[in-house]
Design an enzyme around this catalytic site. Structure first.
Site, PDB file in Angstrom:
ATOM      1  N   ASP A  30      18.198   9.707  28.804  1.00 39.02           N
ATOM      2  CA  ASP A  30      18.763   8.680  29.667  1.00 39.02           C
ATOM      3  C   ASP A  30      20.132   8.828  30.270  1.00 39.02           C
ATOM      4  O   ASP A  30      21.166   9.221  29.655  1.00 39.02           O
ATOM      5  CB  ASP A  30      18.729   7.494  28.729  1.00 39.02           C
ATOM      6  CG  ASP A  30      19.173   6.051  29.534  1.00 39.02           C
ATOM      7  OD1 ASP A  30      19.233   6.212  30.777  1.00 39.02           O
ATOM      8  OD2 ASP A  30      19.307   5.128  28.845  1.00 39.02           O
ATOM      9  N   MET A  31      20.125   9.182  31.675  1.00 39.41           N
ATOM     10  CA  MET A  31      21.349   9.482  32.288  1.00 39.41           C
ATOM     11  C   MET A  31      21.537   8.745  33.622  1.00 39.41           C
ATOM     12  O   MET A  31      20.651   8.485  34.275  1.00 39.41           O
ATOM     13  CB  MET A  31      21.359  11.056  32.455  1.00 39.41           C
ATOM     14  CG  MET A  31      20.470  11.559  33.795  1.00 39.41           C
ATOM     15  SD  MET A  31      20.669  13.296  34.350  1.00 39.41           S
ATOM     16  CE  MET A  31      20.206  12.849  35.830  1.00 39.41           C
ATOM     17  N   ALA A  32      22.855   8.553  34.024  1.00 39.61           N
ATOM     18  CA  ALA A  32      23.227   8.156  35.447  1.00 39.61           C
ATOM     19  C   ALA A  32      23.211   9.588  36.129  1.00 39.61           C
ATOM     20  O   ALA A  32      23.420  10.629  35.656  1.00 39.61           O
ATOM     21  CB  ALA A  32      24.533   7.457  35.213  1.00 39.61           C
ATOM     22  N   SER A  66      21.155   0.584  41.661  1.00 39.50           N
ATOM     23  CA  SER A  66      22.268  -0.193  41.121  1.00 39.50           C
ATOM     24  C   SER A  66      23.351  -0.266  42.602  1.00 39.50           C
ATOM     25  O   SER A  66      23.105   0.440  43.412  1.00 39.50           O
ATOM     26  CB  SER A  66      23.263   0.521  40.014  1.00 39.50           C
ATOM     27  OG  SER A  66      23.400   1.893  40.053  1.00 39.50           O
ATOM     28  N   HIS A  69      20.455  -7.036  36.322  1.00 40.18           N
ATOM     29  CA  HIS A  69      20.776  -5.699  35.315  1.00 40.18           C
ATOM     30  C   HIS A  69      19.992  -5.607  34.290  1.00 40.18           C
ATOM     31  O   HIS A  69      20.048  -6.804  33.420  1.00 40.18           O
ATOM     32  CB  HIS A  69      22.249  -5.757  35.271  1.00 40.18           C
ATOM     33  CG  HIS A  69      22.793  -4.516  34.544  1.00 40.18           C
ATOM     34  ND1 HIS A  69      22.990  -4.404  33.307  1.00 40.18           N
ATOM     35  CD2 HIS A  69      23.109  -3.298  35.162  1.00 40.18           C
ATOM     36  CE1 HIS A  69      23.470  -3.054  33.313  1.00 40.18           C
ATOM     37  NE2 HIS A  69      23.552  -2.336  34.246  1.00 40.18           N
ATOM     38  N   LYS A 114      22.946  18.113  44.226  1.00 39.81           N
ATOM     39  CA  LYS A 114      21.755  17.863  43.277  1.00 39.81           C
ATOM     40  C   LYS A 114      21.689  16.326  42.796  1.00 39.81           C
ATOM     41  O   LYS A 114      20.801  15.739  42.677  1.00 39.81           O
ATOM     42  CB  LYS A 114      21.674  18.870  42.198  1.00 39.81           C
ATOM     43  CG  LYS A 114      21.481  20.381  42.647  1.00 39.81           C
ATOM     44  CD  LYS A 114      21.510  21.220  41.511  1.00 39.81           C
ATOM     45  CE  LYS A 114      21.560  22.675  42.030  1.00 39.81           C
ATOM     46  NZ  LYS A 114      21.555  23.751  41.034  1.00 39.81           N
ATOM     47  N   GLY A 134      18.472  13.160  22.761  1.00 35.47           N
ATOM     48  CA  GLY A 134      18.369  11.956  22.034  1.00 35.47           C
ATOM     49  C   GLY A 134      18.641  12.125  20.502  1.00 35.47           C
ATOM     50  O   GLY A 134      18.896  11.048  20.026  1.00 35.47           O
ATOM     51  N   GLN A 135      18.896  13.423  20.247  1.00 25.44           N
ATOM     52  CA  GLN A 135      19.040  13.658  18.837  1.00 25.44           C
ATOM     53  C   GLN A 135      20.376  12.839  18.106  1.00 25.44           C
ATOM     54  O   GLN A 135      20.382  12.378  17.223  1.00 25.44           O
ATOM     55  CB  GLN A 135      19.271  15.074  18.399  1.00 25.44           C
ATOM     56  CG  GLN A 135      19.176  15.474  16.908  1.00 25.44           C
ATOM     57  CD  GLN A 135      18.845  16.961  16.380  1.00 25.44           C
ATOM     58  OE1 GLN A 135      18.937  17.756  17.673  1.00 25.44           O
ATOM     59  NE2 GLN A 135      18.882  17.241  15.455  1.00 25.44           N
TER      60      GLN A 135
END
Length: 349
Positions: free
Chosen positions: A174-176, A140, A116, A224, A306-307
């Site tokens: 950054d996302m799952a 994963s 990981h 999606k 990201g802000q």
């Protein structure tokens, strides 16, 4: 409990070194975990240390890996992590991708046989800090029901992107590919808090708000998100000749075994498509345009991706990083691990 970034990094590194990692690799993992905690992504921060420590201590992570980097073309390469800590292997592979992209305009580097690797925002941020575009995806273990299915097949299979603006600013995404990452469920468990009913289902396939009853996660936007997690699995699994889909190793099933996970970095040099200054100007303009959009009722402003994480970093640098008391007590204790994860199901409590 609030601690400084420096203190938290030292606590994490010390614990992982005692578990069996070299000081260099323990520091590398600590960098990535503190990065996540400083951005408010606690699901990928210090709360992961005991799991890593147990796996290291039991031999499920190679504490003396023989890393190998092989260029397979002008813009392509494979980094063999020899089942060492994924954080360090992914970081070193991104360093190599950055070099290739600066020279040839683009780089695609597969990272295979790793454990990981934590928050992908760290690795795409490496590229953005070098005025490059970074993209990273990784597989994963199965814990998500595919659209229309009642059994897990894919993992949370995250996607990350970062691009540089002017004066060091950057957009980071950054996302799952699930409604929420599994680590967020773990974080809810650690705080004994409920989760939204849109995140997961129980053993009957019914939505649940109890993080301890979660039996599978849900893909974002139905078919999606299902398609996106399939794409990630192809790029970071099948493409690298690794186990894929339902065959990806479990995080908790046997902590004595290597995981053989895969990740893919893509780095693009804007200077090969436009000028760097024009690209940075465009990114910074996009940031400003988004902030200037009239907010909808109930919202104070529109944030660019990201802000808010970047704002948390500044806040935590001033006031310290907030971590759960139980985690702090573990980090400051003499305990390496409490044998809490081995041979648990994917939704280990």
């Amino acid at each position: 409990m609030k601690v400084t970034k420096e203190k938290l990094k030292d606590l994490i590194s010390t614990k992982l070194h005692k578990a069996g990692l070299t000081e260099e690799h323990a520091n590398g993992v600590a960098d990535v975990l503190v990065h996540a905690d400083a951005r408010g992504v606690h699901s990928h921060g210090a709360m992961r240390v005991e799991y890593y420590a147990e796996r290291i201590a039991k031999g499920g992570i190679n504490n003396k890996p023989n890393f190998k980097f092989e260029k397979t073309g002008p813009c392509t390469a494979v980094f063999d992590g020899d089942n060492g800590v994924g954080h360090v292997a992914a970081k070193l592979a991104m360093d190599e991708a950055i070099k290739m992209a600066k020279e040839n305009g683009i780089a695609v580097v597969g990272v295979k046989k790793i454990s990981h690797s934590g928050a992908l925002s760290y690795f795409v941020g490496q590229a953005a800090h070098e005025n490059l575009i970074g993209i990273s995806v990784c597989q994963s273990d199965p814990m998500v029901v595919p659209f229309g299915g009642a059994e897990p097949y894919y993992g949370t299979n995250p996607i990350a992107f970062a691009a540089p603006g002017k004066d060091g600013d950057q957009i980071t995404f950054d996302m799952a590919t699930t409604v929420q990452a599994w680590g967020k469920v773990l974080h809810a468990r650690s705080k004994n808090e409920p989760i939204p009913e849109t995140w997961a289902v129980d053993s009957n396939g019914e939505p649940t708000t109890d993080p301890f009853k979660v039996n599978a996660l849900l893909p974002i936007a139905g078919p999606k998100g299902y398609g996106l997690m399939m794409m990630v699995d192809v790029l970071s699994g099948i493409l690298l000749g690794l186990p894929f889909g339902g065959k990806v190793s479990s995080m908790y099933h046997d902590l004595t075994e290597y995981r053989n996970l895969g990740q893919l970095h893509i780095v693009i040099n804007p200077d090969f498509f436009t000028t760097l200054s024009a690209f940075q100007e465009g990114i910074s303009t996009t940031m400003q345009d988004l902030n200037n959009i009239k907010p909808a009722p109930g919202y104070d402003k529109v944030y660019y991706p990201g802000q808010r994480s970047a704002e948390r970093v500044k806040k935590y640098e001033e006031n310290g990083i907030e971590i759960v008391d139980d985690i702090y007590e573990y980090l400051t204790s003499d305990v390496i691990h409490n044998n809490a994860y081995d041979h648990k199901n994917p939704f280990a409590e």
